[in-house]
Write a protein that holds these residues in place. Sequence first.
Motif, PDB file in Angstrom:
ATOM      1  N   VAL A 127       0.857  -1.231   0.116  1.00 18.66           N
ATOM      2  CA  VAL A 127       0.054   0.073  -0.010  1.00 18.66           C
ATOM      3  C   VAL A 127       0.705   1.325   0.042  1.00 18.66           C
ATOM      4  N   ALA A 128       2.138   1.175  -0.297  1.00 22.47           N
ATOM      5  CA  ALA A 128       3.136   2.213  -0.252  1.00 22.47           C
ATOM      6  C   ALA A 128       2.694   3.110  -1.333  1.00 22.47           C
ATOM      7  N   GLU A 129       3.089   4.574  -0.922  1.00 20.23           N
ATOM      8  CA  GLU A 129       3.371   5.772  -1.541  1.00 20.23           C
ATOM      9  C   GLU A 129       1.896   6.352  -1.786  1.00 20.23           C
ATOM     10  N   ARG A 130       0.686   5.745  -1.298  1.00 24.86           N
ATOM     11  CA  ARG A 130      -0.409   6.655  -1.365  1.00 24.86           C
ATOM     12  C   ARG A 130      -1.565   6.481  -0.356  1.00 24.86           C
ATOM     13  N   MET A 131      -1.047   5.617   0.659  1.00 26.46           N
ATOM     14  CA  MET A 131      -2.097   5.302   1.883  1.00 26.46           C
ATOM     15  C   MET A 131      -1.740   6.512   3.070  1.00 26.46           C
ATOM     16  N   LYS A 132      -2.717   6.781   3.693  1.00 25.32           N
ATOM     17  CA  LYS A 132      -2.528   7.527   4.962  1.00 25.32           C
ATOM     18  C   LYS A 132      -1.828   6.818   6.007  1.00 25.32           C
ATOM     19  N   LEU A 133      -0.692   7.476   6.685  1.00 28.68           N
ATOM     20  CA  LEU A 133      -0.300   6.607   7.682  1.00 28.68           C
ATOM     21  C   LEU A 133      -1.006   6.181   8.763  1.00 28.68           C
ATOM     22  N   TRP A 134      -1.811   7.191   9.295  1.00 27.17           N
ATOM     23  CA  TRP A 134      -2.588   6.733  10.553  1.00 27.17           C
ATOM     24  C   TRP A 134      -3.549   5.795  10.254  1.00 27.17           C
ATOM     25  N   SER A 135      -4.160   5.746   8.993  1.00 27.40           N
ATOM     26  CA  SER A 135      -5.245   4.868   8.557  1.00 27.40           C
ATOM     27  C   SER A 135      -4.422   3.453   8.453  1.00 27.40           C
ATOM     28  N   PHE A 136      -3.197   3.285   8.004  1.00 28.04           N
ATOM     29  CA  PHE A 136      -2.450   2.363   7.873  1.00 28.04           C
ATOM     30  C   PHE A 136      -2.378   1.561   9.554  1.00 28.04           C
ATOM     31  N   LEU A 137      -1.736   2.345  10.488  1.00 22.15           N
ATOM     32  CA  LEU A 137      -1.635   1.969  11.650  1.00 22.15           C
ATOM     33  C   LEU A 137      -3.014   1.571  12.564  1.00 22.15           C
ATOM     34  N   LEU A 138      -3.892   2.065  12.183  1.00 18.33           N
ATOM     35  CA  LEU A 138      -5.229   1.812  12.811  1.00 18.33           C
ATOM     36  C   LEU A 138      -5.560   0.225  12.102  1.00 18.33           C
ATOM     37  N   PHE A 139      -5.206   0.127  11.074  1.00 18.13           N
ATOM     38  CA  PHE A 139      -5.560  -1.257  10.369  1.00 18.13           C
ATOM     39  C   PHE A 139      -4.694  -2.092  11.166  1.00 18.13           C
ATOM     40  N   ALA A 140      -3.202  -1.904  11.340  1.00 16.72           N
ATOM     41  CA  ALA A 140      -2.496  -2.848  11.972  1.00 16.72           C
ATOM     42  C   ALA A 140      -2.928  -3.079  13.411  1.00 16.72           C
ATOM     43  N   VAL A 141      -3.494  -2.323  14.205  1.00 12.84           N
ATOM     44  CA  VAL A 141      -4.206  -2.490  15.272  1.00 12.84           C
ATOM     45  C   VAL A 141      -5.135  -3.703  15.404  1.00 12.84           C
ATOM     46  N   VAL A 142      -5.904  -3.515  14.393  1.00 13.61           N
ATOM     47  CA  VAL A 142      -7.220  -4.809  14.231  1.00 13.61           C
ATOM     48  C   VAL A 142      -6.227  -5.996  13.675  1.00 13.61           C
ATOM     49  N   LEU A 143      -5.437  -6.029  12.802  1.00 15.93           N
ATOM     50  CA  LEU A 143      -4.735  -7.206  12.258  1.00 15.93           C
ATOM     51  C   LEU A 143      -4.109  -7.972  13.285  1.00 15.93           C
ATOM     52  N   THR A 144      -3.135  -7.207  14.063  1.00 19.02           N
ATOM     53  CA  THR A 144      -2.582  -8.025  15.205  1.00 19.02           C
ATOM     54  C   THR A 144      -3.254  -8.380  16.273  1.00 19.02           C
ATOM     55  N   ALA A 145      -4.075  -7.663  16.644  1.00 19.14           N
ATOM     56  CA  ALA A 145      -4.822  -7.945  17.635  1.00 19.14           C
ATOM     57  C   ALA A 145      -5.887  -9.014  17.663  1.00 19.14           C
ATOM     58  N   PHE A 146      -6.617  -9.110  16.398  1.00 18.98           N
ATOM     59  CA  PHE A 146      -7.447 -10.011  15.816  1.00 18.98           C
ATOM     60  C   PHE A 146      -7.602 -10.669  15.043  1.00 18.98           C
ATOM     61  N   ILE A 147      -7.558 -10.254  13.540  1.00 18.34           N
ATOM     62  CA  ILE A 147      -7.308 -10.946  12.253  1.00 18.34           C
ATOM     63  C   ILE A 147      -6.586 -12.040  12.421  1.00 18.34           C
ATOM     64  N   TYR A 148      -5.375 -11.752  12.461  1.00 20.10           N
ATOM     65  CA  TYR A 148      -4.015 -12.622  12.689  1.00 20.10           C
ATOM     66  C   TYR A 148      -4.249 -13.783  13.625  1.00 20.10           C
TER      67      TYR A 148
END
Length: 417
Positions: A127-148
């Motif tokens: 998702v490099a070069e066009r994604m908002k940083l903080w949106s990416f980090l919010l997704f990281a919260v959900v992936l690492t806490a729940f989805i994965y």
Amino acid sequence: MEATTQLTYALDTFYFLMTGALVMWMAAGFAMLEAGLVRAKNTAEILTKNIALFSVACIMYMIVGYGIMYPAGGNGFVPDISFAFMFGGDHSESKIVEEGLNHALMSDFFFQVVFVATAMSIVSGAVAERMKLWSFLLFAVVLTAFIYPVQGYWKWGGGWLQELGFNDFAGSGVVHLCGATAALAGVLLLGPRKGKYGKDGSINAIPGANLPLATLGTFVLWLGWFGFNGGSQLALTGLENTNAVAAIFVNTNMAAAGGTVLGLVTARMLFGKADLTMALNGALAGLVAITAEPLTPSPAMATLIGAVGGVLVVFAIVTLDKLRIDDPVGAISVHGIVGMWGLMAVPITNTDAGFAPQAIGLGAILGWVFVTSFVVWLLLRLTVGIRVGEEEEYEGVDIGECGLEAYPEFVGSRGAI
């Protein structure tokens, strides 16, 4: 406890921790690889994402993820979560407990947390070069806490995929396919970079800024993979474990070599040139391919498994471009398409594995991660947004998201290609 038992425990724990440290070093490899494959104006932001996502993964997996993945109980599909201090569940059986702290659990947590960070690192490059940083980090919260953790529980936490006979030794599916699938869901909603695809159907190459850095990142990942696969044996002491670790190291190395050579040869046949980026992705493809089963193949077969991965990744990258799915670093192809190959290759050398359980496990991971990730990405797009503005993308997300440039003395980011 007998002195011999204490020594065995100490050696195995030390080995476990050191291989975990090697896997943690893969975070540096991903950071360097991605920084080399994006344009100069987006370098600082990609580096920020990599160190931030690693930290987010550690915190979220400590708070909730580990408890979901290794629960006190469950029905095989849904874990029975019982939260304790830092970790969920009761994992103390047959472990050494001292002063109320389960040190065996601590070493296992450390090894597992660097794996979940690896899965999230895969998303970063796609998702490099066009994604908002903080949106990416919010997704990281959900992936690492729940989805994965949920799909990790299905296999490594004793869930239904484990009972089914699904084999994934070190994570071609649980880690790599998971990360690539989450990335695909995000890329589909995010759209391609400006200028990547022409209205006439043309595909425009957007070269990375620093191929020496990308090459260094690949070598760092290659080194870290010895911990990734070797540590998944879980112990070093004893003749069987020692021989297994040696075989895993050799097979991991040979698969990477096979992937590199065939990736380079395939690129030469398709493009008429020796494409360095395809060689780098070929090496990583070989590593991903052998990760599902690095123990049972012979070195020659491991080389072949990696070589097939090297061929697949080149065709996958070309195909995704034709489908107008923009992945700047080839992460979806390397970790997703080749991750599938790695899972389905297991029964070729492992007589205890079957193609049907492997296909079911592949489909379960793919379906779960894609659906949940798509929903999360969509919610983020509808609320805070996931894509930067057109002007910010043109100037570079370094300035817009981080307020600084990675290479200020060499080239201004504003308006740079």
